[in-house]
Design a protein around this motif. Structure first.
Motif, PDB file in Angstrom:
ATOM      1  N   GLU A 120     -57.080  -5.591   8.439  1.00 30.73           N
ATOM      2  CA  GLU A 120     -56.068  -5.046   9.344  1.00 30.73           C
ATOM      3  C   GLU A 120     -56.124  -3.514   9.362  1.00 30.73           C
ATOM      4  O   GLU A 120     -55.843  -2.887  10.378  1.00 30.73           O
ATOM      5  CB  GLU A 120     -54.657  -5.489   8.931  1.00 30.73           C
ATOM      6  CG  GLU A 120     -54.439  -6.981   9.015  1.00 30.73           C
ATOM      7  CD  GLU A 120     -54.862  -7.750   7.768  1.00 30.73           C
ATOM      8  OE1 GLU A 120     -54.634  -8.964   7.736  1.00 30.73           O
ATOM      9  OE2 GLU A 120     -55.433  -7.144   6.826  1.00 30.73           O
ATOM     10  N   HIS A 173     -55.471  -5.910  14.190  1.00 30.67           N
ATOM     11  CA  HIS A 173     -55.091  -7.323  14.304  1.00 30.67           C
ATOM     12  C   HIS A 173     -54.558  -7.520  15.720  1.00 30.67           C
ATOM     13  O   HIS A 173     -53.954  -6.599  16.282  1.00 30.67           O
ATOM     14  CB  HIS A 173     -54.008  -7.643  13.256  1.00 30.67           C
ATOM     15  CG  HIS A 173     -53.647  -9.067  13.171  1.00 30.67           C
ATOM     16  ND1 HIS A 173     -52.753  -9.655  14.049  1.00 30.67           N
ATOM     17  CD2 HIS A 173     -54.051 -10.038  12.322  1.00 30.67           C
ATOM     18  CE1 HIS A 173     -52.621 -10.926  13.727  1.00 30.67           C
ATOM     19  NE2 HIS A 173     -53.398 -11.195  12.687  1.00 30.67           N
ATOM     20  N   PRO A 174     -54.744  -8.707  16.297  1.00 35.08           N
ATOM     21  CA  PRO A 174     -54.243  -8.924  17.671  1.00 35.08           C
ATOM     22  C   PRO A 174     -52.751  -8.631  17.842  1.00 35.08           C
ATOM     23  O   PRO A 174     -52.318  -8.255  18.935  1.00 35.08           O
ATOM     24  CB  PRO A 174     -54.544 -10.403  17.931  1.00 35.08           C
ATOM     25  CG  PRO A 174     -55.683 -10.723  17.020  1.00 35.08           C
ATOM     26  CD  PRO A 174     -55.499  -9.855  15.799  1.00 35.08           C
ATOM     27  N   LYS A 175     -51.964  -8.765  16.760  1.00 37.00           N
ATOM     28  CA  LYS A 175     -50.525  -8.498  16.853  1.00 37.00           C
ATOM     29  C   LYS A 175     -50.172  -7.025  16.627  1.00 37.00           C
ATOM     30  O   LYS A 175     -49.000  -6.659  16.698  1.00 37.00           O
ATOM     31  CB  LYS A 175     -49.767  -9.368  15.862  1.00 37.00           C
ATOM     32  CG  LYS A 175     -49.812 -10.843  16.218  1.00 37.00           C
ATOM     33  CD  LYS A 175     -48.949 -11.650  15.276  1.00 37.00           C
ATOM     34  CE  LYS A 175     -48.975 -13.117  15.671  1.00 37.00           C
ATOM     35  NZ  LYS A 175     -48.167 -13.927  14.758  1.00 37.00           N
ATOM     36  N   CYS A 176     -51.161  -6.199  16.357  1.00 37.71           N
ATOM     37  CA  CYS A 176     -50.914  -4.764  16.168  1.00 37.71           C
ATOM     38  C   CYS A 176     -51.122  -4.045  17.497  1.00 37.71           C
ATOM     39  O   CYS A 176     -52.192  -3.478  17.777  1.00 37.71           O
ATOM     40  CB  CYS A 176     -51.820  -4.205  15.073  1.00 37.71           C
ATOM     41  SG  CYS A 176     -51.407  -4.804  13.426  1.00 37.71           S
ATOM     42  N   LYS A 192     -53.677  -1.008  21.155  1.00 38.63           N
ATOM     43  CA  LYS A 192     -53.960  -1.594  19.842  1.00 38.63           C
ATOM     44  C   LYS A 192     -53.986  -0.489  18.796  1.00 38.63           C
ATOM     45  O   LYS A 192     -54.359   0.650  19.089  1.00 38.63           O
ATOM     46  CB  LYS A 192     -55.306  -2.316  19.874  1.00 38.63           C
ATOM     47  CG  LYS A 192     -55.319  -3.515  20.784  1.00 38.63           C
ATOM     48  CD  LYS A 192     -56.691  -4.164  20.773  1.00 38.63           C
ATOM     49  CE  LYS A 192     -56.699  -5.327  21.751  1.00 38.63           C
ATOM     50  NZ  LYS A 192     -58.002  -5.990  21.801  1.00 38.63           N
ATOM     51  N   LYS A 222     -47.744  -4.211   8.626  1.00 36.71           N
ATOM     52  CA  LYS A 222     -47.144  -5.220   9.495  1.00 36.71           C
ATOM     53  C   LYS A 222     -47.693  -6.619   9.219  1.00 36.71           C
ATOM     54  O   LYS A 222     -46.927  -7.591   9.193  1.00 36.71           O
ATOM     55  CB  LYS A 222     -47.392  -4.847  10.963  1.00 36.71           C
ATOM     56  CG  LYS A 222     -46.825  -5.847  11.950  1.00 36.71           C
ATOM     57  CD  LYS A 222     -47.064  -5.402  13.385  1.00 36.71           C
ATOM     58  CE  LYS A 222     -46.495  -6.430  14.360  1.00 36.71           C
ATOM     59  NZ  LYS A 222     -46.657  -6.007  15.748  1.00 36.71           N
ATOM     60  N   MET A 223     -48.990  -6.724   8.976  1.00 30.72           N
ATOM     61  CA  MET A 223     -49.631  -8.034   9.004  1.00 30.72           C
ATOM     62  C   MET A 223     -50.030  -8.613   7.645  1.00 30.72           C
ATOM     63  O   MET A 223     -50.296  -9.801   7.557  1.00 30.72           O
ATOM     64  CB  MET A 223     -50.888  -7.977   9.890  1.00 30.72           C
ATOM     65  CG  MET A 223     -50.613  -7.576  11.320  1.00 30.72           C
ATOM     66  SD  MET A 223     -49.320  -8.530  12.163  1.00 30.72           S
ATOM     67  CE  MET A 223     -49.904 -10.197  11.966  1.00 30.72           C
ATOM     68  N   CYS A 264     -50.780  -1.178  10.723  1.00 35.34           N
ATOM     69  CA  CYS A 264     -51.169  -2.562  10.988  1.00 35.34           C
ATOM     70  C   CYS A 264     -51.220  -3.365   9.690  1.00 35.34           C
ATOM     71  O   CYS A 264     -50.745  -4.506   9.643  1.00 35.34           O
ATOM     72  CB  CYS A 264     -52.512  -2.607  11.710  1.00 35.34           C
ATOM     73  SG  CYS A 264     -52.984  -4.264  12.242  1.00 35.34           S
TER      74      CYS A 264
END
Length: 186
Positions: free
Chosen positions: A39, A44-47, A54, A63-64, A60
């Motif tokens: 990350e 990451h795709p959610k970051c 992105k 967060k992940m 990130c």
């Protein structure tokens, strides 16, 4: 919350405002172990921020990744420091620096060429912090081959003292795990 700079002879180098703050410093920089997390390196795709961009890096990973958050918050790796020194230290590695250039008044810390030399009285604590982090979080690139000998020497020269043992016991009570690098000498 605020250091008494005159009590230790500290003189700000550049940032008087930050020099008047106590900050919690990662002895092993978050950057050092953070780069071992995907990350941090790749994102990451959610970051994604509010503008749809992105991001990666520390934000990130925080967060992940739960393991990253645990490492970042590990109290054995956190020490109070004068904010200005923390900022200037950045993510630099520990080393012995030639000469004794005093850029912070009587405060015995040198920062030069992306290296940091702490005062002699705390080198053992620094070494044992690196040793602890390396043993509890293996495979994260915490101690380089180059610094292993340095930290072994600092550990031998600057022995565990009473306060270091007490601090380790207090953190163990709160955090729930033992710091063997310290407690084996208490």
């Amino acid at each position: 919350k605020k250091p008494n700079l005159s009590s230790c002879g500290y003189i700000p180098k550049k940032n008087k405002k930050r020099a008047n703050k106590i900050e919690w410093e990662h002895v092993v920089p978050a950057h050092t172990f953070g780069q071992s997390f995907s990350e941090w390196k790749n994102g990451h795709p959610k970051c994604v921020n509010k503008k749809g961009r992105k991001y990666k890096g520390r934000k990130c990973a925080e967060k992940m990744n739960e393991k990253y958050r645990r490492m970042q918050a590990d109290m054995f790796n956190l020490y109070p420091t004068i904010g200005e020194v923390n900022g200037l230290r950045s993510n630099y590695s520990m080393a012995i620096i030639e000469g004794e250039k005093r850029e912070f008044g009587k405060c015995d810390v040198e920062i030069n060429n992306q290296k940091v030399e702490p005062r002699e009285e705390i080198r053992g604590e620094i070494a044992r912090t690196y040793m602890y982090m390396d043993s509890v979080y293996p495979g994260r690139g915490i101690i380089s081959k180059k610094n292993k000998n340095l930290f072994d020497a600092w550990n031998q020269i600057d022995h565990t003292d009473e306060w270091e043992c007490e601090r380790a016991k207090r953190i163990e009570d709160i955090q729930g795990n033992k710091n063997d690098a310290v407690m084996e000498n208490c």
